[in-house]
Design an enzyme around this catalytic site. Sequence first.
Site, PDB file in Angstrom:
ATOM      1  N   PHE A 208      -9.392  -4.595  10.970  1.00  0.00           N
ATOM      2  CA  PHE A 208     -10.687  -4.472  10.282  1.00  0.00           C
ATOM      3  C   PHE A 208     -10.541  -4.738   8.799  1.00  0.00           C
ATOM      4  O   PHE A 208      -9.443  -4.790   8.295  1.00  0.00           O
ATOM      5  CB  PHE A 208     -11.298  -3.074  10.526  1.00  0.00           C
ATOM      6  CG  PHE A 208     -10.392  -1.927  10.191  1.00  0.00           C
ATOM      7  CD1 PHE A 208     -10.225  -1.501   8.868  1.00  0.00           C
ATOM      8  CD2 PHE A 208      -9.686  -1.249  11.201  1.00  0.00           C
ATOM      9  CE1 PHE A 208      -9.381  -0.428   8.570  1.00  0.00           C
ATOM     10  CE2 PHE A 208      -8.850  -0.177  10.893  1.00  0.00           C
ATOM     11  CZ  PHE A 208      -8.694   0.228   9.580  1.00  0.00           C
TER      12      PHE A 208
ATOM     13  N   TYR B 156       0.772  -1.247   0.000  1.00  0.00           N
ATOM     14  CA  TYR B 156       0.000   0.000   0.000  1.00  0.00           C
ATOM     15  C   TYR B 156       0.801   1.295   0.000  1.00  0.00           C
ATOM     16  O   TYR B 156       0.228   2.372  -0.165  1.00  0.00           O
ATOM     17  CB  TYR B 156      -0.988  -0.012   1.172  1.00  0.00           C
ATOM     18  CG  TYR B 156      -2.080  -1.037   0.974  1.00  0.00           C
ATOM     19  CD1 TYR B 156      -3.144  -0.778   0.112  1.00  0.00           C
ATOM     20  CD2 TYR B 156      -2.023  -2.277   1.590  1.00  0.00           C
ATOM     21  CE1 TYR B 156      -4.133  -1.728  -0.108  1.00  0.00           C
ATOM     22  CE2 TYR B 156      -3.012  -3.238   1.383  1.00  0.00           C
ATOM     23  CZ  TYR B 156      -4.058  -2.950   0.532  1.00  0.00           C
ATOM     24  OH  TYR B 156      -5.034  -3.889   0.311  1.00  0.00           O
TER      25      TYR B 156
END
Length: 404
Positions: free
Chosen positions: A404, A122
Site C-alpha cells: 500500500f 525507515y
Amino acid sequence: MSFDVRPCGNLDEYGHALASIGQYFGHELNREREERFSRMLPVERMHAAWDDGRIVGGAGAFPFQLSVPGGTLACAGTTVVGVAPTHRRRGVLRAMMRAHLDDAHERGEPLAALWASEETIYGRFGYGRAAFAGEVNVPKEYVDYAAPTERAGTVRIVERDEALETFPSLWEALARVRPGVFIRSPDWWELRTLDDPPERRQGGGPKRFALLEVDGAPAAYAIYRHQMDWEDGVSTGKVVVQEAVAGQAPALAELWRYLLDIDWVATITTWLVPPDHPLFFVLAQTRRTRYRLGDGLWVRLVDVGAALAGRSYPQDGEVVFEVRDAFCPWNEGRWRLAGGEASRTDAEADIALDAGALGAAYLGGIRFAQLAQGGAVQELKPGAIERADGIFRHGLHPWCPEIF
Ligand SMILES: CC(C)(COP(=O)(O)OP(=O)(O)OC[C@H]1O[C@@H](n2cnc3c(N)ncnc32)[C@H](O)[C@@H]1OP(=O)(O)O)[C@@H](O)C(=O)NCCC(=O)NCCS
C-alpha cells in the site's frame, strides 16, 4: 535546514504532494486520479513539505485498521512518501516523518506500518521489519502436490459485482487468522482492488475473479490475469496472481490447485507470500518455486503502551522492556507487560531494545531471539528472551497481501 510541513488543505496541494512520489513512477498530475485516491487517503492525511512557496515533498497515511494477534488496531498506513530530486538529502523526509508520526500520535493511532521501497530508509524512524515475504514462480511442470488431494468445492469465474459482494468477507477471514492484514474500505475494493483500467494492465489481459465455493459458501478467491507470450510455437506465458486469499489453509490449497492447473502457461507467478504459506506444504517440489525472500510489512509502535495492550498473547507472563526511542521520545523508558496489560514501571528491565525492534517483534512473526542474532535486542536477565518469545509468539506468520 528546516521545511514547513503541513497537511494538504485542498486537492490542488494534494495533487502536488502526490507528485513528489508520482514523478518517480513517471506520472503526471491528473485531477481525476487524485480525486479517486482521496477517497482512500483523505486530503488532510497527506502531508506536504514546502520550500519557498513550492511543494517539494509528500507523505501520506491511510487511516486503516490493521490485524494484530487477537483483533485489529488503528494504524497509520505510511504511504506515497517522496521528495523532489531537487531537494534530496536535505532533511525533507525527516521533517515529514516528524509531522506524520506526531499526527498519528495525536489521533490516537497506536501503530504505523509501511512497505519500504528500500530497507535502509525507515529504521531510523523506529519502524522494524515485522514480516518476511517473497515472490513465487512455479514452472508448469512442477505444479503437482505431494499427496493426491481430494477435490473440494467448485471454482466459478465471477463478475466484478459479485466479487465486490463476496471477496471482502474472505479478506477479513484472513485478517482473523493472520496479523498484518489491513482492512479495506468499500472504496478501496471498488477503486483499487477490483478496478482494472486497460492502461494499467502492462501488456496483460483483464483481471479475472475466481471464487471457490465449498458446500455452496464462499471459501477462497483469486484475482489474476494472463500475460501471454510465445517462443518457437511454445507458450512462455504466465498466470500472474495478484492475490489469492482464504481464511483457512485447505481452501487456499484448493484454490491454488485451480490456479496451477490453468492450461497454456509456462509459469504461475505471485508475490508477497509469507514463508509459511500453505503452498510450501502441499507442493511436491517446493524448491522449484524459486522462492525469493525479502522484507514484508514494517511496523512502528506509535504508542508503545496502547500497542502492547492492544494485542492478545498466547500465554500469560511478565516482561519488562527498556525501550529506546529517540524519534518518538514519549515512548522512552521502562514498560511492564503482564497479563496482557502494559504500564510504565520502575522495575528492573529484562530486555533492552529500540522501538524498531519492538515493532519488528510486535506481530509475533519475528522472535526476540532472532532479533538478538543481529544485536537489536539485549537480554538483561537470563531467560528473558525465551520468556518474551513465549508471550509474543503467534501461530501464523504475518501476511500483508498488498503493497500500500
Ligand atoms: C527516500 C527519500 C524519500 C528520502 O528523502 P530525503 O529528503 O532525501 O531524506 P532526508 O534528507 O530527510 O534523510 C533522512 C535520513 O535518511 C537517510 N536516507 C534518505 N534516503 C535514503 C535511502 N534511500 N537510503 C538510505 N538512507 C537514506 C539520509 O541519509 C538521512 O540519514 P541521517 O538520519 O543519518 O541523516 C527520497 O530520496 C525519495 O523520494 N526517493 C524516491 C522515492 C522513495 O523511495 N520513497 C520512499 C517510498 S517508501
